[in-house]
Design a protein around this motif. Structure first.
Motif, mmCIF file in Angstrom:
data_model
loop_
_atom_site.group_PDB
_atom_site.id
_atom_site.type_symbol
_atom_site.label_atom_id
_atom_site.label_comp_id
_atom_site.label_asym_id
_atom_site.label_seq_id
_atom_site.Cartn_x
_atom_site.Cartn_y
_atom_site.Cartn_z
ATOM 1 N N ASN A 49 8.104 -5.796 -1.473
ATOM 2 C CA ASN A 49 7.915 -6.752 -2.561
ATOM 3 C C ASN A 49 6.584 -6.503 -3.279
ATOM 4 O OD1 ASN A 49 7.331 -9.281 -3.982
ATOM 5 N ND2 ASN A 49 9.111 -10.074 -2.902
ATOM 6 N N ASP A 52 6.804 -2.997 -5.142
ATOM 7 C CA ASP A 52 7.866 -2.792 -6.126
ATOM 8 C C ASP A 52 7.788 -3.719 -7.333
ATOM 9 O OD1 ASP A 52 8.803 -0.837 -4.479
ATOM 10 O OD2 ASP A 52 10.512 -1.972 -3.715
ATOM 11 N N TYR A 53 7.098 -4.843 -7.172
ATOM 12 C CA TYR A 53 7.055 -5.834 -8.256
ATOM 13 C C TYR A 53 5.618 -6.160 -8.625
ATOM 14 C CZ TYR A 53 11.861 -6.458 -6.793
ATOM 15 O OH TYR A 53 13.173 -6.224 -6.454
ATOM 16 N N LYS A 54 5.380 -6.274 -9.930
ATOM 17 C CA LYS A 54 4.056 -6.683 -10.380
ATOM 18 C C LYS A 54 3.945 -8.182 -10.189
ATOM 19 C CE LYS A 54 0.690 -6.122 -14.051
ATOM 20 N NZ LYS A 54 -0.367 -5.910 -13.057
ATOM 21 N N VAL A 55 3.019 -8.610 -9.346
ATOM 22 C CA VAL A 55 2.811 -10.030 -9.096
ATOM 23 C C VAL A 55 1.370 -10.392 -9.417
ATOM 24 C CG1 VAL A 55 4.646 -10.275 -7.365
ATOM 25 C CG2 VAL A 55 2.351 -9.594 -6.638
#
Length: 197
Positions: A49, A52-55
């Motif tokens: 997570n 893989d994801y821009k947070v």
């Protein structure tokens, strides 16, 4: 014994961990290697997570801390209790340098949140030190790049500054090792540090 290998991208943490394990096993010691974020399936799912994801920065920090808690209670602490030497590729210093300093969330705040999550800390943090440009050039030559690797040079430079600040503060039992040398020289130096402990 609990050993954390720390440093920016491309300084050789994963390779040194593998060589160190072999050297210590030749001394008839039981050794496990693990990594952060990750080390167990629940934490590896959080790792996916994060990478893989821009947070947002605070979300990123909380994901790292959640992964660390699960990793600690399900792998690190049981392994230490079983008499293993545990070598981890990154631990809490990474969060202080990356999220605390480079992301601007504050080293002191991140340190406090880590104290909520961590029942156990490394006996030693080995900081593999190499200039940012060298580390990034090594990292980019590998096939597995994640979104942290692809951050700006300025970000990686701030991470480097963050580690230097932590070393200067003297709170974290940090041993700095020059990782611009050959991998064999670096591994021998790290091995001697561990043997001396």
């Amino acid at each position: 014994m609990f050993i954390a290998l720390e440093g920016g991208e491309g300084v050789g943490k994963t390779t040194i961990a593998s060589i160190l394990k072999k050297k210590l096993e030749q001394d008839k010691l039981d050794v496990i290697i693990t990594r952060e974020p990750g080390g167990i399936p629940a934490a590896e799912a959080i790792r996916a997570n994060i990478f893989d994801y821009k947070v947002e920065a605070k979300t990123e920090l909380l994901l790292y801390l959640a992964a660390r808690r699960e990793h600690l209670i399900n792998k690190i602490i049981p392994s230490l209790n079983n008499g293993n030497i545990v070598i981890t590729d990154r631990f809490y210093l990474s969060t202080l340098a990356y999220q605390g300093y480079a992301r601007g969330l504050g080293i002191d705040l991140v340190r406090e949140l880590n104290s909520f999550v961590c029942d156990v800390y490394p006996d030693i943090n080995i900081l593999l030190d190499a200039p940012v440009k060298l580390g990034l050039s090594r990292r980019i030559s590998t096939t597995e790049l994640n979104r942290i690797d692809l951050e700006s040079f300025e970000f990686h430079n701030k991470v480097y500054e963050g580690y230097k600040i932590l070393a200067e503060q003297g709170k974290d039992n940090i041993e700095i090792v020059d990782s611009t040398r050959s991998i064999e020289d670096v591994a021998s130096h790290v091995y001697q540090i561990i043997k001396n402990l």
